[in-house]
Enzyme design. Structure first.
Site, short mmCIF file in Angstrom:
data_model
loop_
_atom_site.label_atom_id
_atom_site.label_comp_id
_atom_site.label_asym_id
_atom_site.label_seq_id
_atom_site.Cartn_x
_atom_site.Cartn_y
_atom_site.Cartn_z
N LYS A 77 0.85 -1.21 0.00
CA LYS A 77 0.00 0.00 0.00
C LYS A 77 0.88 1.25 0.00
O LYS A 77 1.92 1.27 0.67
CB LYS A 77 -0.89 -0.05 1.26
CG LYS A 77 -1.87 1.08 1.41
CD LYS A 77 -2.74 0.84 2.65
CE LYS A 77 -3.77 1.93 2.87
NZ LYS A 77 -4.60 1.68 4.07
N SER A 152 -9.59 1.54 3.47
CA SER A 152 -8.80 2.39 2.60
C SER A 152 -7.79 1.63 1.73
O SER A 152 -7.29 2.17 0.76
CB SER A 152 -8.05 3.41 3.44
OG SER A 152 -7.14 2.77 4.30
N SER A 176 -9.50 -1.09 7.49
CA SER A 176 -9.03 -0.90 6.10
C SER A 176 -8.38 -2.10 5.43
O SER A 176 -8.04 -2.03 4.26
CB SER A 176 -8.04 0.26 6.06
OG SER A 176 -8.75 1.45 6.06
N1 GLN Z 1 -12.91 3.32 7.17
C1 GLN Z 1 -12.13 3.68 8.30
C2 GLN Z 1 -11.81 5.15 8.27
O1 GLN Z 1 -12.16 5.77 7.34
C3 GLN Z 1 -10.91 2.81 8.39
C4 GLN Z 1 -9.67 3.40 7.87
C5 GLN Z 1 -8.46 2.54 8.09
O2 GLN Z 1 -8.54 1.47 8.67
N2 GLN Z 1 -7.32 3.07 7.67
O3 GLN Z 1 -11.21 5.67 9.14
#
Ligand code: GLN
Length: 484
Positions: A77, A152, A176
């Protein structure tokens, strides 16, 4: 044609000479080209990957023993540093920024002769659930390109989903890794907080962030966990006890099918109004089946469910507002070209132009909850809830091996479906943030297929540092209940 089943099978093929690392890399580069429209990669290291493959092929010819990730093709990532390669967090503010060092996680993969094939698209600074917040544009779900891949770490999930690499790394602050795995029909593991060093992972919310792993089989995910985990002098929160040996000594052994698990579930999660009926009924049926097989599966009361999302968003935005203050345009990254009067104006312009909308929203929210008049009402209160959740977790794992729940209330949303409504988007994190608030490991395994054609997974959590039982249960369920 090259085809990949598992690292173990690939290594056997290499030893037998029925394939080689160059063929593997060539295959994945073709796949990346074929699935370019999915926008999963921000950069592909084609030449480098081929060179490394050649070196490894030569090494084998000389009879060198295979290291644990010899020729294993991995994507990372774009929030994880890889020395001399760009790392941008999918943000304009870091466009063209090059890593000065490699993340510990990446270095450990390289030390075992992995081949890093490219960096993956994601939501800006890992903030989002759909990959719609990236300066590089949306990532598309390979199973239905009108759907989001989740976020994400959407690019990392699609990279594995579309067979453009063997395994990939994401980061999981509130789901994420697990949620995109759920939306894409693959495995996504978030280890215990601190299991994998965060050194070289761009910080979103430091007390939540954890490197996670995407793959298509549990053994490979366990192998990567094994290699990346362990103490690190550059991260004081990295756990001293390592998961070392998980793969080699235990996970790989044939499983004892007679073992009975003790599994808990929160009734409130399965009867929550936001949960899709079909997902609910499928999991209820799974619970029945497990009971019939002699496992203990019991409901546990959990009256804090409606507090987990607000608590998560208060605490993570607070941490993010502090972490992201370093992006000021002075020492590195994007800098405004506007003709500004003073330093404050300079910061304002740089950060307004460099950060996307969602990141700005979270910085402002985080700054607000930390401000003098509101600190106690929001930040301190949320810390107290976090404490209650942690206490609850301890009680559960005194009596159970695992806790199950859905990974997400629905299957993958359509592109644009929730992007205009941040609250609706945040609420959809209801099932994943619990593991990050409490630091426990969680995994999403692709067990099911919805009548709408999309996959969905089951989320399983275990006690802190109990990744081994977590992976065992996952393997058992995949073996006995795979319907996807
Ligand atoms: N969807 C969650 C957020 O927007 C998770 C993000 C993540 O785990 N980086 O914060």
């Amino acid at each position: 044609m090259f085809s990949f089943q598992s690292v173990d099978a690939y290594h056997q093929q290499l030893q037998q000479g029925t394939t080689n690392c160059t063929q593997a890399v060539q295959f994945y580069l073709q796949q990346i080209e074929k699935y370019k429209h999915l926008n999963a990669y921000t950069e592909v290291y084609a030449d480098e990957a081929l060179q490394k493959a050649q070196i490894l092929d030569d090494l084998r010819k000389k009879g060198a023993p295979l290291k644990k990730l010899h020729g294993v093709v991995i994507a990372i990532k774009d929030v994880i540093c890889y020395k001399d390669h760009k790392v941008t967090a999918a943000s304009k503010i870091l466009q063209n920024f090059e890593s000065l060092y490699s993340a510990t996680a990446v270095q450990r993969l390289l030390d075992e002769d992995a081949i890093i094939i490219g960096s993956c698209n994601c939501d800006e600074f890992a903030m989002g659930s759909t990959n719609e917040n990236s300066v590089y544009g949306n990532v598309l779900n390979a199973l239905d390109t009108t759907k989001v891949p989740g976020g994400s770490s959407g690019g990392s999930a699609v990279a594995v989903q579309a067979d453009t690499c063997m395994l990939s790394l994401g980061s999981d602050t509130g789901g994420s890794v697990r949620q995109p795995a759920d939306f894409c029909g693959i495995i996504g593991l978030k280890p215990t907080y601190g299991r994998i060093s965060r050194y070289g992972l761009i910080a979103y919310a430091s007390s939540f962030d954890q490197v996670g792993i995407f793959g298509k089989n549990i053994d490979d995910v366990g192998l990567l966990l094994d290699i990346m985990s362990g103490p690190d002098e550059y991260d004081s929160t990295a756990l001293p006890e390592s998961a070392k040996g998980i793969y080699i000594t235990d996970l790989n052994k044939d499983q004892d099918n007679e073992k009975k698990f003790r599994i808990a579930y929160f009734k409130e999660t399965l009867f929550h109004p936001s949960l899709d009926e079909e997902i609910k009924n499928t999991i209820l049926k799974l619970i029945e089946d497990l009971r019939k097989k002699g496992h203990i599966v019991e409901p546990v009361d959990f009256d804090l469910l409606d507090y987990v999302v607000p608590t998560y968003y208060v605490l993570t935005t607070a941490e993010a507002s502090s972490n992201l203050s370093r992006f000021d345009g002075v020492r590195f990254g994007y800098r405004t070209q506007a003709d500004v009067g003073d330093l404050t104006e300079f910061y304002k312009y740089t950060r307004s132009e460099g950060f996307g909308k969602e990141v700005q929203r979270r910085i402002m929210l985080g700054t607000f909850v930390l401000s003098t008049g509101y600190y106690d009402a929001y930040y301190s209160k949320a810390q107290q809830v976090r404490r209650l959740l942690t206490d609850k977790t301890k009680l559960i794992f005194n009596a159970f091996d695992a806790l199950i729940m859905p990974t997400s209330p629905t299957t993958a949303f359509s592109i644009g479906e929730k992007s205009a409504d941040p609250i609706a988007m945040y609420i959809a994190d209801i099932y994943t943030v619990f593991a990050n608030l409490t630091g426990i490991p969680g995994i999403s395994i692709p067990l099911f297929k919805h009548s709408n054609g999309m996959p969905f997974g089951l989320q399983i959590m275990s006690n802190k540092q109990d990744e081994l039982p977590l992976l065992h249960i996952s393997k058992y369920l995949l073996k006995n209940y795979l319907k996807y």
